[in-house]
Motif scaffolding. Sequence first.
Motif, PDB file in Angstrom:
ATOM      1  N   SER A 138      17.052   6.304  55.614  1.00 55.80           N
ATOM      2  CA  SER A 138      15.636   6.544  55.397  1.00 55.80           C
ATOM      3  C   SER A 138      15.472   6.098  56.914  1.00 55.80           C
ATOM      4  CB  SER A 138      14.892   5.710  54.594  1.00 55.80           C
ATOM      5  OG  SER A 138      15.589   3.866  55.138  1.00 55.80           O
ATOM      6  N   ARG A 139      16.129   5.613  57.601  1.00 56.37           N
ATOM      7  CA  ARG A 139      15.956   5.185  59.314  1.00 56.37           C
ATOM      8  C   ARG A 139      16.438   6.041  60.159  1.00 56.37           C
ATOM      9  NH1 ARG A 139      17.228   0.381  59.090  1.00 56.37           N
ATOM     10  NH2 ARG A 139      19.706   0.092  59.715  1.00 56.37           N
ATOM     11  N   ARG A 140      17.873   6.766  59.603  1.00 55.13           N
ATOM     12  CA  ARG A 140      18.122   7.836  60.571  1.00 55.13           C
ATOM     13  C   ARG A 140      16.950   9.423  60.341  1.00 55.13           C
ATOM     14  NH1 ARG A 140      23.177   7.459  62.290  1.00 55.13           N
ATOM     15  NH2 ARG A 140      24.421   5.426  62.121  1.00 55.13           N
ATOM     16  N   GLY A 141      16.912   8.784  59.247  1.00 57.60           N
ATOM     17  CA  GLY A 141      15.558  10.457  58.658  1.00 57.60           C
ATOM     18  C   GLY A 141      14.513  10.295  59.989  1.00 57.60           C
ATOM     19  N   SER A 142      13.943   9.051  59.681  1.00 55.53           N
ATOM     20  CA  SER A 142      12.740   9.359  60.932  1.00 55.53           C
ATOM     21  C   SER A 142      12.818   9.089  62.182  1.00 55.53           C
ATOM     22  CB  SER A 142      12.237   7.024  60.309  1.00 55.53           C
ATOM     23  OG  SER A 142      11.067   6.750  61.364  1.00 55.53           O
ATOM     24  N   MET A 143      14.519   8.658  62.479  1.00 56.44           N
ATOM     25  CA  MET A 143      14.815   9.095  63.637  1.00 56.44           C
ATOM     26  C   MET A 143      15.064  10.249  64.084  1.00 56.44           C
ATOM     27  SD  MET A 143      17.295   6.395  64.465  1.00 56.44           S
ATOM     28  CE  MET A 143      17.715   6.264  65.923  1.00 56.44           C
ATOM     29  N   LEU A 144      15.069  11.585  62.867  1.00 53.15           N
ATOM     30  CA  LEU A 144      15.583  12.579  62.986  1.00 53.15           C
ATOM     31  C   LEU A 144      13.973  12.903  63.205  1.00 53.15           C
ATOM     32  CD1 LEU A 144      17.524  14.556  64.111  1.00 53.15           C
ATOM     33  CD2 LEU A 144      17.265  15.431  61.477  1.00 53.15           C
ATOM     34  N   ALA A 145      13.031  12.129  62.618  1.00 51.34           N
ATOM     35  CA  ALA A 145      11.847  13.115  63.110  1.00 51.34           C
ATOM     36  C   ALA A 145      11.249  12.654  64.309  1.00 51.34           C
ATOM     37  CB  ALA A 145      10.776  12.839  61.869  1.00 51.34           C
ATOM     38  N   THR A 146      11.167  11.594  64.241  1.00 55.63           N
ATOM     39  CA  THR A 146      10.657  11.135  66.162  1.00 55.63           C
ATOM     40  C   THR A 146      11.065  11.985  66.740  1.00 55.63           C
ATOM     41  OG1 THR A 146      10.468   8.939  65.032  1.00 55.63           O
ATOM     42  CG2 THR A 146      10.338   9.314  67.572  1.00 55.63           C
ATOM     43  N   ILE A 198      20.055  -5.852  61.951  1.00 54.19           N
ATOM     44  CA  ILE A 198      19.179  -4.847  61.284  1.00 54.19           C
ATOM     45  C   ILE A 198      19.727  -4.459  59.747  1.00 54.19           C
ATOM     46  CG2 ILE A 198      17.814  -2.024  60.868  1.00 54.19           C
ATOM     47  CD1 ILE A 198      17.397  -3.017  63.448  1.00 54.19           C
ATOM     48  N   SER A 199      19.499  -3.859  58.082  1.00 53.07           N
ATOM     49  CA  SER A 199      20.250  -4.500  57.050  1.00 53.07           C
ATOM     50  C   SER A 199      20.288  -2.966  57.030  1.00 53.07           C
ATOM     51  CB  SER A 199      19.357  -4.334  56.243  1.00 53.07           C
ATOM     52  OG  SER A 199      19.628  -3.788  55.332  1.00 53.07           O
ATOM     53  N   ASN A 200      21.913  -2.590  56.768  1.00 56.11           N
ATOM     54  CA  ASN A 200      22.636  -1.216  56.995  1.00 56.11           C
ATOM     55  C   ASN A 200      23.518  -1.472  55.864  1.00 56.11           C
ATOM     56  OD1 ASN A 200      25.251  -2.411  58.178  1.00 56.11           O
ATOM     57  ND2 ASN A 200      24.067  -1.853  60.407  1.00 56.11           N
ATOM     58  N   ARG A 201      24.268  -0.276  56.160  1.00 62.21           N
ATOM     59  CA  ARG A 201      25.258  -0.393  54.414  1.00 62.21           C
ATOM     60  C   ARG A 201      26.572  -1.584  54.705  1.00 62.21           C
ATOM     61  NH1 ARG A 201      26.953   4.043  57.501  1.00 62.21           N
ATOM     62  NH2 ARG A 201      29.115   4.260  58.298  1.00 62.21           N
ATOM     63  N   HIS A 202      26.824  -2.099  55.970  1.00 68.28           N
ATOM     64  CA  HIS A 202      27.257  -3.255  56.259  1.00 68.28           C
ATOM     65  C   HIS A 202      27.186  -4.860  55.657  1.00 68.28           C
ATOM     66  CE1 HIS A 202      30.485  -0.345  58.118  1.00 68.28           C
ATOM     67  NE2 HIS A 202      28.857   0.070  58.236  1.00 68.28           N
ATOM     68  N   LEU A 235      24.626  -0.394  48.990  1.00 66.12           N
ATOM     69  CA  LEU A 235      24.155   1.208  48.309  1.00 66.12           C
ATOM     70  C   LEU A 235      23.106   1.228  48.472  1.00 66.12           C
ATOM     71  CD1 LEU A 235      24.582   4.070  46.682  1.00 66.12           C
ATOM     72  CD2 LEU A 235      23.593   2.837  44.870  1.00 66.12           C
ATOM     73  N   PHE A 236      21.836   0.359  48.227  1.00 65.96           N
ATOM     74  CA  PHE A 236      20.769  -0.279  48.830  1.00 65.96           C
ATOM     75  C   PHE A 236      20.933   0.096  50.271  1.00 65.96           C
ATOM     76  CE2 PHE A 236      17.260  -2.905  50.481  1.00 65.96           C
ATOM     77  CZ  PHE A 236      15.894  -2.004  49.637  1.00 65.96           C
ATOM     78  N   GLY A 237      21.603  -0.879  51.247  1.00 69.47           N
ATOM     79  CA  GLY A 237      21.606  -0.681  52.716  1.00 69.47           C
ATOM     80  C   GLY A 237      21.735   0.575  53.222  1.00 69.47           C
ATOM     81  N   ARG A 238      22.586   1.590  52.393  1.00 72.48           N
ATOM     82  CA  ARG A 238      22.622   2.470  53.008  1.00 72.48           C
ATOM     83  C   ARG A 238      21.997   3.178  52.956  1.00 72.48           C
ATOM     84  NH1 ARG A 238      25.437   6.262  56.033  1.00 72.48           N
ATOM     85  NH2 ARG A 238      25.961   7.647  55.214  1.00 72.48           N
ATOM     86  N   PHE A 239      20.980   3.202  51.375  1.00 68.97           N
ATOM     87  CA  PHE A 239      19.838   4.096  51.085  1.00 68.97           C
ATOM     88  C   PHE A 239      18.922   3.817  52.758  1.00 68.97           C
ATOM     89  CE2 PHE A 239      15.089   3.959  50.101  1.00 68.97           C
ATOM     90  CZ  PHE A 239      15.080   5.375  50.198  1.00 68.97           C
ATOM     91  N   LYS A 240      19.084   2.075  52.580  1.00 64.77           N
ATOM     92  CA  LYS A 240      17.512   2.191  54.573  1.00 64.77           C
ATOM     93  C   LYS A 240      18.080   2.647  55.384  1.00 64.77           C
ATOM     94  CE  LYS A 240      16.049  -2.269  53.898  1.00 64.77           C
ATOM     95  NZ  LYS A 240      16.171  -4.019  54.206  1.00 64.77           N
ATOM     96  N   GLU A 241      19.775   3.169  55.527  1.00 60.94           N
ATOM     97  CA  GLU A 241      20.267   3.150  56.900  1.00 60.94           C
ATOM     98  C   GLU A 241      19.472   4.212  57.182  1.00 60.94           C
ATOM     99  OE1 GLU A 241      24.778   3.786  57.888  1.00 60.94           O
ATOM    100  OE2 GLU A 241      24.114   1.982  57.692  1.00 60.94           O
TER     101      GLU A 241
END
Length: 121
Positions: A100-108, A82-86, A92-98
């Motif tokens: 946004s995924r963490r924000g979605s997880m927190l909402a869930t 799964i795309s992330n900063r690594h 930078l794009f990978g960090r943004f995706k990471e």
Amino acid sequence: MSRVKQIKSAFYSLPKVFRKSSITEYSVKENVISSGKQEILVDNKQQYIFLGRSINIVSLIKLYVEDGKVLRHEDWWDKKPISNRHTSTCPLFGRFKELSRRGSMLATHAMMRFGKDPRPK
């Protein structure tokens, strides 16, 4: 929030998001890396029903274990990390995706009461 609560919360959310979710196949393989260090691979096929459509996912979960404790885990979908900063070609794009995924997880997690076990019916 503890990792155990995060994992519980993620699994408790499945029936609320999908009409049906199931693991149709799986295998578990353990590789010894060195004394006290293992890599555990959980290869599985999952099926979800969302808005009347069937979604099939091939997932690989890699657990890196040292002295009986999981130090790190990686989720791979369709044989790709799964795309992330690594893993992204643009960190930078990978960090943004990471993020946004963490924000979605927190909402869930908030909707699922942060991994609390459901009350018996």
